[in-house]
Design an enzyme around this catalytic site. Sequence first.
Site, PDB file in Angstrom:
ATOM      1  CE  LYS A  99     -10.830   0.755  11.124  1.00  0.00           C
ATOM      2  NZ  LYS A  99     -10.116   1.391  10.035  1.00  0.00           N
TER       3      LYS A  99
ATOM      4  CG  PHE B 129      -2.172   5.392  13.313  1.00  0.00           C
ATOM      5  CD1 PHE B 129      -1.475   5.205  14.491  1.00  0.00           C
ATOM      6  CD2 PHE B 129      -1.952   6.561  12.582  1.00  0.00           C
ATOM      7  CE1 PHE B 129      -0.567   6.154  14.952  1.00  0.00           C
ATOM      8  CE2 PHE B 129      -1.052   7.519  13.018  1.00  0.00           C
ATOM      9  CZ  PHE B 129      -0.358   7.320  14.201  1.00  0.00           C
TER      10      PHE B 129
ATOM     11  CE  LYS C  23       8.314 -12.514 -14.102  1.00  0.00           C
ATOM     12  NZ  LYS C  23       9.077 -12.061 -15.250  1.00  0.00           N
TER      13      LYS C  23
ATOM     14  CG  ASP D 175      -6.817  -5.193   6.135  1.00  0.00           C
ATOM     15  OD1 ASP D 175      -6.259  -5.209   7.254  1.00  0.00           O
ATOM     16  OD2 ASP D 175      -7.432  -4.205   5.693  1.00  0.00           O
TER      17      ASP D 175
ATOM     18  CE  LYS E  21      -8.651  -3.289  14.218  1.00  0.00           C
ATOM     19  NZ  LYS E  21      -7.648  -3.308  13.173  1.00  0.00           N
TER      20      LYS E  21
ATOM     21  CG  ASN F 268      -0.187  -0.073   2.513  1.00  0.00           C
ATOM     22  OD1 ASN F 268       0.525   0.858   2.864  1.00  0.00           O
ATOM     23  ND2 ASN F 268      -0.301  -1.186   3.224  1.00  0.00           N
TER      24      ASN F 268
END
Length: 404
Positions: free
Chosen positions: A337, A323, A289, A279, A341, A210
């Site tokens: 969250k 975060f 490959k 995730d 959590k 990301n």
Amino acid sequence: MNVILGVGGGIAAYKAAELARALMEHGASVQVVLTAAAEEFIRPLTFAALTNRKVITDLFAARSAEETLASSVEHIRAAQENEVLVVAPATADLLAKFAHGLAPDFLTTLYLAFTGKVILAPAMNTNMWNHPATRDNIETLAARGNYILPPDEGLLACGTTGAGRLPDPARIADAVMTIGHPRKDLDGEVLVISAGPTQEAIDPVRFISNRSSGKMGYALAAKAAARGARVVLVSGPVNLPGPYGVEVVSVRSAAEMRDAVMTHLEEATIIIKSAAVADYYVANPPPQKIKKTAARMSIELDPTADILAELGRKKGDRLLIGFAAETQNLVQEGRRKMETKNCDMVVANLVTREGAGFESDENEVTLVLRTGESIQVPRMSKFEVADKILDQALKLRLALYSRT
Ligand code: CTP
């Protein structure tokens, strides 16, 4: 913090501009002093634009008697008004003058009059660095309490390879803030901070990742170390130098990040999960490959373990900060969250906002606290946001865990 940045006349003088910028990003106010030799390499205007301050140049360059008098008083004022003097690059010539108390110009005169902390970042040709005269001068200066940031090894401007390169300006700025920071309110704390993205292998050459740059987590680590904490930074693959005084544990995948964080859980007093953990991952990536075909392809993904949720179950009375990168419903999502959590604080930010969030040097966040409050932190540099998060963390811990 008020910092004087003294720039010597070496090829690395151009990096001092980046250092000035990095110090400003940390929230320092920066007065630049250029030697006459430095002016041959870089113009005062560059620094004036970066620091919004007039740059001080050579003591005896003033023309009239009044100007000479005014400028000779100026070095005493500059010496009194600032807490830290950092000289980068500190040339062999400057080191010799400092070591022997010579004061032929503004910077060397200021050095003698200065009573705050002095940080010297030498940069020069390897042979000059290794010369017994330079070695002796360095030893003398270190013995007198000057902080020496040794040069890096690498390819030098003169074409040779060896010790002599000015360290990365971001790292020098961290060192300046750590050494010069008057606040040591995190003394005795152990912070485990995760930062950056993770990479999940699809095959030996491809991965899923990301856009996280790691800047927020690195800023938190740098600030926490500056405020006296011992810091373990578990970092995914990023393009940033390890902050000064921070132990960096490099990882690649979510699974590696989980293991590294759990290894350090026991010793942690505050845990901050600023990493953008993948995730999903490919459970069994092929050893070779994957070859292209004309047909459509699909990849099967399995969910990764949620590290923050596991920490929430195991944290005890450690302070846990997560975060939340959101594109909408910032506070509601942050609170959700935090509850699911079991965090004490969630730093929520809208990643779609221009100039804040992923890849940016600035951030604009909402701190969602277990006490029910939510605190808006307006746009500022990630270093300043880091200080705000750490301020709130200390307050929150007092409110939640130290009532007796
Ligand atoms: N996190 C984690 N392990 C994961 C995924 C996320 O520890 N496998 C942590 C992140 O480090 C961050 C927090 O969980 O502190 C929230 O991450 P975010 O991606 O915003 O949320 P998700 O839990 O992935 O939820 P969603 O995808 O629904 O937004």
